[in-house]
Design a protein around this motif. Structure first.
Motif, PDB file in Angstrom:
ATOM      1  N   PRO A  55     -87.202 -12.628  10.211  1.00  0.00           N
ATOM      2  CA  PRO A  55     -86.669 -13.473  11.261  1.00  0.00           C
ATOM      3  C   PRO A  55     -86.515 -14.792  11.327  1.00  0.00           C
ATOM      4  O   PRO A  55     -87.260 -15.492  11.970  1.00  0.00           O
ATOM      5  N   HIS A  56     -86.167 -15.368  10.082  1.00  0.00           N
ATOM      6  CA  HIS A  56     -85.988 -16.594   9.825  1.00  0.00           C
ATOM      7  C   HIS A  56     -84.371 -16.953   9.753  1.00  0.00           C
ATOM      8  O   HIS A  56     -83.708 -16.577   8.929  1.00  0.00           O
ATOM      9  N   LYS A  57     -83.666 -17.836  10.900  1.00  0.00           N
ATOM     10  CA  LYS A  57     -82.557 -18.027  10.699  1.00  0.00           C
ATOM     11  C   LYS A  57     -82.114 -19.170   9.734  1.00  0.00           C
ATOM     12  O   LYS A  57     -82.961 -20.134   9.596  1.00  0.00           O
ATOM     13  N   ILE A  58     -81.385 -18.794   8.570  1.00  0.00           N
ATOM     14  CA  ILE A  58     -80.722 -19.939   7.689  1.00  0.00           C
ATOM     15  C   ILE A  58     -79.231 -20.019   7.828  1.00  0.00           C
ATOM     16  O   ILE A  58     -78.460 -19.454   7.285  1.00  0.00           O
ATOM     17  N   PRO A  59     -79.128 -20.998   8.588  1.00  0.00           N
ATOM     18  CA  PRO A  59     -77.448 -21.131   8.604  1.00  0.00           C
ATOM     19  C   PRO A  59     -76.867 -21.632   7.095  1.00  0.00           C
ATOM     20  O   PRO A  59     -77.470 -22.305   6.353  1.00  0.00           O
ATOM     21  N   PRO A  60     -75.413 -21.366   6.754  1.00  0.00           N
ATOM     22  CA  PRO A  60     -75.107 -21.723   5.513  1.00  0.00           C
ATOM     23  C   PRO A  60     -75.460 -23.197   5.303  1.00  0.00           C
ATOM     24  O   PRO A  60     -75.442 -23.521   4.232  1.00  0.00           O
ATOM     25  N   GLU A  61     -75.129 -24.045   6.177  1.00  0.00           N
ATOM     26  CA  GLU A  61     -75.374 -25.434   5.749  1.00  0.00           C
ATOM     27  C   GLU A  61     -76.724 -26.117   5.609  1.00  0.00           C
ATOM     28  O   GLU A  61     -76.923 -27.143   5.124  1.00  0.00           O
ATOM     29  N   ARG A  62     -77.700 -25.108   5.900  1.00  0.00           N
ATOM     30  CA  ARG A  62     -79.189 -25.423   5.564  1.00  0.00           C
ATOM     31  C   ARG A  62     -79.642 -24.666   4.391  1.00  0.00           C
ATOM     32  O   ARG A  62     -80.965 -24.622   4.151  1.00  0.00           O
ATOM     33  N   LEU A  63     -78.876 -23.974   3.550  1.00  0.00           N
ATOM     34  CA  LEU A  63     -79.483 -23.258   2.472  1.00  0.00           C
ATOM     35  C   LEU A  63     -80.106 -23.974   1.455  1.00  0.00           C
ATOM     36  O   LEU A  63     -81.085 -23.603   0.778  1.00  0.00           O
ATOM     37  N   ASN A  64     -79.303 -25.204   1.238  1.00  0.00           N
ATOM     38  CA  ASN A  64     -80.214 -26.258   0.091  1.00  0.00           C
ATOM     39  C   ASN A  64     -81.394 -26.708   0.566  1.00  0.00           C
ATOM     40  O   ASN A  64     -82.317 -26.514  -0.068  1.00  0.00           O
ATOM     41  N   GLU A  65     -81.660 -26.902   2.053  1.00  0.00           N
ATOM     42  CA  GLU A  65     -82.724 -27.439   2.669  1.00  0.00           C
ATOM     43  C   GLU A  65     -83.872 -26.126   2.284  1.00  0.00           C
ATOM     44  O   GLU A  65     -84.912 -26.462   2.016  1.00  0.00           O
ATOM     45  N   ALA A  66     -83.239 -25.044   2.515  1.00  0.00           N
ATOM     46  CA  ALA A  66     -84.181 -23.757   2.530  1.00  0.00           C
ATOM     47  C   ALA A  66     -84.877 -23.364   0.986  1.00  0.00           C
ATOM     48  O   ALA A  66     -86.037 -23.220   0.737  1.00  0.00           O
ATOM     49  N   LYS A  67     -83.955 -23.922   0.078  1.00  0.00           N
ATOM     50  CA  LYS A  67     -84.149 -23.848  -1.254  1.00  0.00           C
ATOM     51  C   LYS A  67     -85.018 -24.879  -1.662  1.00  0.00           C
ATOM     52  O   LYS A  67     -86.088 -24.234  -2.280  1.00  0.00           O
ATOM     53  N   GLN A  68     -85.325 -25.834  -1.156  1.00  0.00           N
ATOM     54  CA  GLN A  68     -86.082 -27.050  -1.471  1.00  0.00           C
ATOM     55  C   GLN A  68     -87.488 -26.342  -0.788  1.00  0.00           C
ATOM     56  O   GLN A  68     -88.599 -26.890  -1.620  1.00  0.00           O
TER      57      GLN A  68
END
Length: 172
Positions: A75-88
């Motif tokens: 249940p964690h929303k990851i919009p495509p534009e925030r994928l790099n932030e999630a990776k970091q």
């Protein structure tokens, strides 16, 4: 005789490819092909392999459970534009928490027209060294996650099957 042996090998290869079992998630909206010898792990084995509240809901693996594919929707929303932030964020957390982590790949890839975080690493566990390939992406206001996991010892035996399984992931 030589032609017959080559034909036999070709038939075995095609047969083994066609025997891969297709696994579906979210009522068939996400699918992937599993190695034909992989079966669902019991809840007891899942609990032992992933002793935390963040354990994946679904895990398939070889008979010993030493090589597995875990998959889940979190249940964690990851919009495509925030994928790099999630990776970091994952990179920082894993680098701090996982003993002996060694990064082989840590990037964003395109898989079947969708951006995914792709993390390939080795690490130390209590009794063995581990080889992990982790993928995640945003999917319907959730995080779709896959973890291809093996002991370093077994990884060479299953590497091509795991990579083929990874490439077969489809989202409808």
């Amino acid at each position: 005789m030589k032609k017959l042996a080559i034909l036999f090998i070709a038939v075995l290869f095609v047969t083994s490819l066609s025997e891969a079992q297709q696994i579906s998630i979210n009522e068939g909206m996400v699918t992937f092909d599993a190695p034909n010898e992989f079966t669902p792990l019991s809840q007891q084995l899942i609990d032992r392999k992933y002793p935390s509240s963040r354990a994946p809901k679904y895990v398939i693996g070889n008979e010993s459970g030493a090589t597995t594919i875990a998959y889940d929707l979190k249940p964690h929303k990851i919009p495509p534009e925030r994928l790099n932030e999630a990776k970091q964020a994952f990179t920082k957390m894993f680098s701090r928490m996982i003993p002996g982590i060694k990064w082989h790949e840590n990037k964003i890839i395109d898989l079947t027209g969708r951006k995914w975080v792709y993390m390939e690493m080795t690490s130390h566990a209590i009794d063995t060294d581990i080889y992990n390939i982790m993928l995640f992406t945003g999917y319907k206001d959730q995080m779709l996650i896959f973890n291809f996991n093996s002991t370093k010892e077994e990884f060479p035996q299953y590497e091509s099957d795991l990579r083929e399984s990874l490439k077969s992931i489809q989202i409808k």
